[in-house]
Design a protein around this motif. Sequence first.
Motif, mmCIF file in Angstrom:
data_model
loop_
_atom_site.group_PDB
_atom_site.id
_atom_site.type_symbol
_atom_site.label_atom_id
_atom_site.label_comp_id
_atom_site.label_asym_id
_atom_site.label_seq_id
_atom_site.Cartn_x
_atom_site.Cartn_y
_atom_site.Cartn_z
ATOM 1 N N ASP A 138 0.762 -1.169 -0.010
ATOM 2 C CA ASP A 138 0.004 0.054 -0.045
ATOM 3 C C ASP A 138 0.923 1.305 0.158
ATOM 4 O O ASP A 138 1.623 1.587 0.820
ATOM 5 C CB ASP A 138 -1.020 -0.092 1.336
ATOM 6 C CG ASP A 138 -1.747 0.899 1.188
ATOM 7 O OD1 ASP A 138 -1.783 2.244 0.502
ATOM 8 O OD2 ASP A 138 -2.899 0.861 1.955
ATOM 9 N N HIS A 139 1.021 1.999 -1.247
ATOM 10 C CA HIS A 139 1.927 3.033 -1.253
ATOM 11 C C HIS A 139 1.307 4.124 -0.281
ATOM 12 O O HIS A 139 2.358 4.900 0.428
ATOM 13 C CB HIS A 139 1.739 3.620 -2.640
ATOM 14 C CG HIS A 139 0.490 4.357 -3.183
ATOM 15 N ND1 HIS A 139 -0.415 3.570 -3.528
ATOM 16 C CD2 HIS A 139 0.278 5.685 -3.214
ATOM 17 C CE1 HIS A 139 -1.528 4.576 -3.759
ATOM 18 N NE2 HIS A 139 -1.055 5.723 -3.574
ATOM 19 N N GLU A 140 0.275 4.236 0.073
ATOM 20 C CA GLU A 140 -0.401 5.469 0.884
ATOM 21 C C GLU A 140 0.361 5.048 2.445
ATOM 22 O O GLU A 140 0.752 5.956 3.189
ATOM 23 C CB GLU A 140 -1.902 5.323 1.087
ATOM 24 C CG GLU A 140 -2.316 6.120 -0.056
ATOM 25 C CD GLU A 140 -3.696 6.090 -0.277
ATOM 26 O OE1 GLU A 140 -4.509 5.890 1.058
ATOM 27 O OE2 GLU A 140 -4.356 6.811 -1.088
ATOM 28 N N LYS A 141 0.173 3.692 2.861
ATOM 29 C CA LYS A 141 0.626 3.338 4.188
ATOM 30 C C LYS A 141 2.332 3.549 4.088
ATOM 31 O O LYS A 141 2.966 4.133 5.165
ATOM 32 C CB LYS A 141 0.412 1.718 4.583
ATOM 33 C CG LYS A 141 -1.121 1.799 4.717
ATOM 34 C CD LYS A 141 -1.379 0.281 5.106
ATOM 35 C CE LYS A 141 -2.794 0.218 5.569
ATOM 36 N NZ LYS A 141 -3.015 -1.310 5.688
ATOM 37 N N LEU A 142 2.916 3.195 3.131
ATOM 38 C CA LEU A 142 4.472 3.492 3.141
ATOM 39 C C LEU A 142 4.753 4.961 3.133
ATOM 40 O O LEU A 142 5.793 5.091 3.682
ATOM 41 C CB LEU A 142 4.994 2.962 1.654
ATOM 42 C CG LEU A 142 4.991 1.434 1.559
ATOM 43 C CD1 LEU A 142 5.328 0.977 0.240
ATOM 44 C CD2 LEU A 142 5.996 0.765 2.610
ATOM 45 N N CYS A 143 4.011 5.814 2.466
ATOM 46 C CA CYS A 143 4.312 7.146 2.470
ATOM 47 C C CYS A 143 3.944 7.771 4.143
ATOM 48 O O CYS A 143 4.772 8.473 4.655
ATOM 49 C CB CYS A 143 3.297 7.839 1.549
ATOM 50 S SG CYS A 143 3.375 9.776 1.415
ATOM 51 N N GLU A 144 3.124 7.054 4.622
ATOM 52 C CA GLU A 144 2.733 7.667 5.931
ATOM 53 C C GLU A 144 3.953 7.366 6.977
ATOM 54 O O GLU A 144 4.123 7.972 7.866
ATOM 55 C CB GLU A 144 1.620 7.271 6.511
ATOM 56 C CG GLU A 144 0.151 7.724 5.903
ATOM 57 C CD GLU A 144 -1.145 6.882 6.271
ATOM 58 O OE1 GLU A 144 -0.908 6.085 7.233
ATOM 59 O OE2 GLU A 144 -2.087 7.376 5.665
#
Length: 670
Positions: free
Chosen positions: A377-383
Amino acid sequence: MKEIRKTWIPLPKIPLIDWLPDNIKLPSEDSDNAGYYRVEYVPYFWGVMHALDSSVSWMVVMQKAAQIGWTVLLAADICKCAVTDPARILMLFPKDEKGRLFMDEKLVLIIEGSPAVSRVIDVTTSRKGGSRVTRKKFPGGEVRTVGSNSISNVKSTTARRGYVEEPDDTNKDVGDQGDAIRHLRERLKRMRNKKLIIGGTPAVADLSQIEHYTRLGTMRVLPVTCHECGDAHVLDWENVSWLQKEGGTPHPVFGLHQPETAVYTCPHCGSAWDDYRRQANILQTCKTARESGDGFAGWVKTQCSEGFEPNDMEPIETFHELSELYVCIPGTGLAEVVRDYLEAEHEAESGDESARIVFQNNKLGRPYQYAANQLLDHEKLCEAAEDYPELSCPAGGLLVTVGIDVQHDRLAILIRVFGRNEESWQLYWGEIDGDTADKRDDCWGALDKLVFQSFKHERFGEIRAAAVSIDASDGSTSNAVYHWVRTRDKKYRGVLVMAIKGDSHDFGSKEIFTQPRPVDYKNPKRRTKADRHGVRIYIVGTHKAKDLIAKRLLGTSAYMHSCKQVRQDYWAQVTAEVKAPSKKHRGKLVWQPRPGKRNEGLDTEVYALHAAHAMNMHKKTEAKWSAIEARLGQRTLFSEPEINHSSEQPKPAVKKARRPAQPVGSLLDS
């Protein structure tokens, strides 16, 4: 004169739903329901017909189950176009043979059996008339089928109307020049009143072309109203149930299950729908909606573009997950669907997942999600990214490597520093624009300044790159890459600069780093282009590298830190690929890019990891890491002058002697 005058008068625009019953006749060879087209058998297509008629929507997409009458609808729509609004039509199929079968088994039979159409479309194959097996002429236009397996096919002449059958089976890199569907879109781009119709069953989740195109638009669904409670819902497989025998001899496949007792249950009131009631509810839902003025006959948006109202027609109209539960064609029922499900589950229990995949794709119209393929999940990695300065090395970093991906118009660069236990920190991700095929372009000088600079270190003052891996796989840019590698390898003697390529036959067996093959000086014919440029090519084990990176991003292996300050598209690009079975490689699990996603972020991570393995990062003992720390500590006390990036800069007064070039083997042992 009356007949001639008729040809001068424009025909009235008749909706497809009204035109079909009077003009299209289905042949007995291809249908159990031969005779004139009966729209009441396909009420779930009424909304699609409305979108096909529209001058507002230029793209219509249907993600569907198999065997629901879609191909017949396409053939009928082509016939209407030829008769009422002639234009050149292109149909894209996975292969040429699929197009020939469509012509022979669908379109030609329908044309021959439909008098209103046969008078217009020439179904002969005479050269004099201009028609062929894959090309049928009519006044003002033609319909032509092409296969996605040839670049000359998909780069053919322009057209006003395009159809794509089974997009998930079309070639995603035809002739190494990109996706076949995008090439077809280019054929339509300059035409007014263009229309692109895409329909098919999805394959693998996040790799499916039809899933990708469906997400571009309105993603309409068709809620069906219950005859008992009056509430509406989208038909779902979870609401299908059947009885089981209490005793007796179990069936070898179905066990004690009784598929013939299958019913659909309303999730709101619990009323049971047999096949008659299910089909009646679907028909009544669509009929009521259309009579109330809803051209989409009950299909509702789940995704609305900015500036559009829920009832508006949009430029991209897409219809989502039309399953076999909606089929109203006589002779179809839930019992057969349940049998297919039980058979698939029986085979899955013995380890064969193929039937389960077919059921999910062809019966439910859904892409199959592999349980073993845990998606990033790119959004979780960004967070989870950490807030440290870009181009600044954290305390634990001891070995800087660089991965460079070469595109025609830009260089994508990732800089990563590794430390003990293979832990790593991202220092930079970004791109440099330029003409990468030109070795004199400014992008190469800008790359020097970025890659060979000194990076601030939290403990040791500064640190520099130890190894660089740059992509040399593109023939049009390889000359410039070879020049850069050869000249920089000589200029920056302390840095290992490597030209790399991926192994096209690598499915996980190739190691991330291997020594390049020796040059055969005795046989000039065996010398490669790289040999002639004085450059050695390193082959990268991309699949093992991506496996390892995926584990690290998921937190199941050595931890990969990312910097919150880097360009924000990094996380989407590093998660742009999925490991799933490949049709091209006979079902082997292969890393594949998701449709429409850029993956340079992941590629550069692979190349930086390759550079780290070239420096034996994964084999270093505590003693060797301590030795690196000692050298970095000395560099802090006796800092070296900055590297001279430009020949125009003045030379230092005291020129420090460079150490002699080391062979690759000695560099790896350090």
